[in-house]
Scaffold this active site. Structure first.
Site, PDB file in Angstrom:
ATOM      1  N   GLU A   5     125.230  82.379  63.763  1.00 64.56           N
ATOM      2  CA  GLU A   5     126.280  81.811  62.902  1.00 64.56           C
ATOM      3  C   GLU A   5     127.406  82.832  62.888  1.00 64.56           C
ATOM      4  O   GLU A   5     127.345  83.828  62.173  1.00 64.56           O
ATOM      5  CB  GLU A   5     125.720  81.585  61.484  1.00 64.56           C
ATOM      6  CG  GLU A   5     124.666  80.504  61.386  1.00 64.56           C
ATOM      7  CD  GLU A   5     125.253  79.091  61.399  1.00 64.56           C
ATOM      8  OE1 GLU A   5     126.452  78.926  61.102  1.00 64.56           O
ATOM      9  OE2 GLU A   5     124.513  78.156  61.728  1.00 64.56           O
TER      10      GLU A   5
ATOM     11  N   CYS B 210     133.953  82.706  56.412  1.00 61.45           N
ATOM     12  CA  CYS B 210     133.941  82.456  57.866  1.00 61.45           C
ATOM     13  C   CYS B 210     134.720  81.220  58.249  1.00 61.45           C
ATOM     14  O   CYS B 210     135.300  81.160  59.327  1.00 61.45           O
ATOM     15  CB  CYS B 210     132.498  82.339  58.360  1.00 61.45           C
ATOM     16  SG  CYS B 210     131.566  81.069  57.503  1.00 61.45           S
TER      17      CYS B 210
HETATM   18  P1  NAD Z   1     128.858  92.155  60.933  1.00 54.75           P
HETATM   19  O1  NAD Z   1     128.578  91.481  62.214  1.00 54.75           O
HETATM   20  O2  NAD Z   1     129.597  93.433  60.945  1.00 54.75           O
HETATM   21  O3  NAD Z   1     127.507  92.447  60.121  1.00 54.75           O
HETATM   22  C1  NAD Z   1     126.533  91.474  59.850  1.00 54.75           C
HETATM   23  C2  NAD Z   1     125.158  92.082  59.897  1.00 54.75           C
HETATM   24  O4  NAD Z   1     124.946  92.648  61.173  1.00 54.75           O
HETATM   25  C3  NAD Z   1     124.925  93.188  58.871  1.00 54.75           C
HETATM   26  O5  NAD Z   1     123.686  92.968  58.214  1.00 54.75           O
HETATM   27  C4  NAD Z   1     124.878  94.461  59.709  1.00 54.75           C
HETATM   28  O6  NAD Z   1     123.908  95.379  59.239  1.00 54.75           O
HETATM   29  C5  NAD Z   1     124.483  93.979  61.092  1.00 54.75           C
HETATM   30  N1  NAD Z   1     125.121  94.781  62.144  1.00 54.75           N
HETATM   31  C6  NAD Z   1     126.386  95.269  62.173  1.00 54.75           C
HETATM   32  N2  NAD Z   1     126.613  95.969  63.311  1.00 54.75           N
HETATM   33  C7  NAD Z   1     125.464  95.917  64.027  1.00 54.75           C
HETATM   34  C8  NAD Z   1     125.075  96.453  65.297  1.00 54.75           C
HETATM   35  N3  NAD Z   1     125.892  97.164  66.048  1.00 54.75           N
HETATM   36  N4  NAD Z   1     123.802  96.183  65.720  1.00 54.75           N
HETATM   37  C9  NAD Z   1     122.970  95.455  64.971  1.00 54.75           C
HETATM   38  N5  NAD Z   1     123.277  94.943  63.771  1.00 54.75           N
HETATM   39  C10 NAD Z   1     124.513  95.169  63.291  1.00 54.75           C
HETATM   40  O7  NAD Z   1     129.628  91.043  60.061  1.00 54.75           O
HETATM   41  P2  NAD Z   1     130.217  91.180  58.616  1.00 54.75           P
HETATM   42  O8  NAD Z   1     131.432  92.027  58.629  1.00 54.75           O
HETATM   43  O9  NAD Z   1     129.136  91.515  57.648  1.00 54.75           O
HETATM   44  O10 NAD Z   1     130.628  89.657  58.343  1.00 54.75           O
HETATM   45  C11 NAD Z   1     131.841  89.121  58.715  1.00 54.75           C
HETATM   46  C12 NAD Z   1     131.716  88.240  59.931  1.00 54.75           C
HETATM   47  O11 NAD Z   1     130.693  87.297  59.757  1.00 54.75           O
HETATM   48  C13 NAD Z   1     132.973  87.421  60.181  1.00 54.75           C
HETATM   49  O12 NAD Z   1     133.235  87.375  61.546  1.00 54.75           O
HETATM   50  C14 NAD Z   1     132.604  86.043  59.663  1.00 54.75           C
HETATM   51  O13 NAD Z   1     133.357  84.999  60.222  1.00 54.75           O
HETATM   52  C15 NAD Z   1     131.162  85.979  60.019  1.00 54.75           C
HETATM   53  N6  NAD Z   1     130.464  85.031  59.159  1.00 54.75           N
HETATM   54  C16 NAD Z   1     129.974  83.896  59.718  1.00 54.75           C
HETATM   55  C17 NAD Z   1     129.352  82.964  58.902  1.00 54.75           C
HETATM   56  C18 NAD Z   1     128.814  81.678  59.453  1.00 54.75           C
HETATM   57  O14 NAD Z   1     128.049  81.033  58.749  1.00 54.75           O
HETATM   58  N7  NAD Z   1     129.148  81.272  60.655  1.00 54.75           N
HETATM   59  C19 NAD Z   1     129.215  83.212  57.536  1.00 54.75           C
HETATM   60  C20 NAD Z   1     129.723  84.386  57.039  1.00 54.75           C
HETATM   61  C21 NAD Z   1     130.339  85.308  57.857  1.00 54.75           C
END
Ligand code: NAD
Length: 456
Positions: free
Chosen positions: A210, A244
């Protein structure tokens, strides 16, 4: 053996007892979870307020309420969904009956982001439990109060061999992703989504991604511009644009641009006042890193309205940008904040082509009273899902599966689709031993003609 290995080993052992797939066990877990959420409602609200200064209203309508209604819907339906379903049998399989058996995958990993910390941990978890899996959940380190509370809610009330929260920083996510699961459900950015998919590929683990991206919002010249502006401002400023599916940029027919902008400003001020910095319902930017990223994004832009900010309380005012081109950083990365670039257009064909040349969006919104134009947009642009004459609300319905396509995600959930996502549908043919037609067995001589009459 590290802690995560131990949890995984215990979950695998527990899963193979068959207990998690027992329908009464699933129902009891979902009911217990629902009672827990209701009893922790105030604490959840408080944690969301500390992490994002979310108001009680937004905490309930966009997080707690959504999760509770998912729970109610799934509790009411899983008995039916989890039964094997009889399907037709093809003539080539005479004499037999055919069934589809829903079966849980096994051990699931759920990784969540910070913007809707509660909803995005618990809604997938409900799907996982309802389908009969065990789950390890990794909340985002950027919403620490929420993450800590979820640990208390889950880890104090369920055994770790069944459902377990593991908190930690990005390193913890990396360590978790290096292990083997039966399903991974990831919500977050597109760039980390690529990492997750690479890690899953090692064990060919099925996944749901997602993700995010730039969701366009298009305003045609036909219809009620005042109402359109109201719904756009609401969707853009919900969670201060840290959603998002928030409208990322606005495409407006050049003939109504001025009027629309006046209406947008009217509703920004009606909803949050002339100075939202003083409004307790206006949510802050999650942290300094994102604050600085957002300031950089719009600092060199042509600001029509807003543009104020204050690092001390992570405040960025609702900001409208006059955008002349489809290039530049603000048109490249997902904004994820209260900044709305506005581009004017002349024909729908022109913007359809432009959007189709970019990564497929997670959402798209089209405002028009003209049904033909709406169908044209729906049928000529690929995107995850969206709404005609509204923003964001499509994801609040359990009857509309929610997810992206390609760079904005793969797979979907909510309602029945949450159950489906965490379920493997196993096809079973049950053959009768009473008769055994000879046509498929060698020698084949003289049989082809008869086969061709059946297989055509
Ligand atoms: P992110 O990808 O930075 O982090 C999300 C999760 O991934 C966190 O739990 C983090 O610990 C983990 N993570 C981060 N870097 C990582 C790595 N290098 N390796 C493994 N795991 C890692 O995202 P964010 O900043 O928390 O959220 C914002 C993003 O999420 C935006 O792009 C938004 O559009 C998207 N989002 C999508 C939905 C959806 O339902 N489609 C919902 C909410 C947010």
């Amino acid at each position: 053996m590290d802690y995560i290995d131990k949890v995984l080993m215990e979950q695998r052992k527990f899963f193979y007892t068959g207990k998690t797939s027992n329908i009464n066990f699933r129902l009891n877990t979902l009911k217990t979870l629902k009672d827990l959420i209701i009893s922790y409602e105030k604490e959840i609200e408080k944690a969301l307020n500390k992490d994002l200064n979310k108001s009680a209203f937004e905490a309930y309508t966009t997080e707690i309420g959504i999760v509770l209604s998912e729970l109610t819907y799934i509790i009411d339906n899983i008995k039916n969904w989890s039964k094997p379903k009889k399907v037709k049998t093809s003539i080539t399989n005479f004499k037999a009956t055919s069934y589809i058996y829903p079966e849980p995958y096994g051990i699931t990993l759920i990784i969540a982001p910070w913007n809707y910390p509660f909803q995005l941990c618990f809604a997938p978890l409900i799907g996982s439990i309802s389908a009969g899996n065990t789950a390890i959940i990794k909340p985002s380190e950027y919403a620490p109060c929420s993450a800590k509370l979820f640990e208390k809610i889950i880890n104090n009330n369920f055994p770790k061999k069944y459902i377990h929260i593991i908190n930690g920083d990005i390193e913890t996510s990396k360590v978790l992703l290096n292990k083997k699961y039966d399903y991974i459900f990831y919500t977050g950015s597109t760039s980390v989504g690529q990492i997750v998919m690479t890690k899953a590929a090692k064990h060919l683990t099925p996944i749901t991604l997602e993700l995010g991206g730039k969701s366009p919002c298009i305003v045609d010249k036909e219809g009620d511009l005042d109402l359109y502006a109201k719904r756009i401002v609401w969707g853009k400023l919900l969670n201060t644009g840290q959603t998002c599916v928030a409208p990322d940029y606005l495409l407006v027919h050049q003939s109504v641009k001025k009027e629309l902008i006046n209406n947008l400003i009217k509703y920004i001020e009606q909803f949050y006042g002339k100075n939202p910095a003083n409004n307790r319902e206006y949510i802050k930017i999650i942290n300094e890193k994102h604050f600085k990223r957002l300031i950089n994004l719009f600092s060199k832009s042509n600001i029509i309205y807003g543009g104020q900010y204050n690092l001390e309380n992570l405040y960025i005012s609702p900001t409208l940008i006059n955008q002349d081109s489809w290039d530049g950083p603000i048109m490249e990365e997902e904004i994820f904040g209260p900044i709305l670039p506005i581009i004017e257009y002349e024909t729908l064909d022109e913007i359809i082509e432009k959007i189709n040349n970019r990564p497929k969006p997670l959402a798209l919104y089209f405002f028009s009273s003209n049904k033909e134009k709406s169908e044209k947009i729906i049928n000529n642009i690929s995107f995850g899902g969206g709404a005609i004459n509204d923003t964001i609300m499509h994801l609040s319905s359990p009857y509309l599966p929610f997810g992206g396509v390609g760079p904005s995600g793969m797979g979907s959930y909510h309602g029945k689709k949450s159950f489906d996502t965490f379920t493997h549908y196993k096809s079973i043919l049950k053959k009768s031993n009473l008769i055994d037609p000879n046509f498929r067995y060698p020698p084949y001589k003289g049989k082809l003609k008869a086969v061709k009459k059946i297989l055509k």
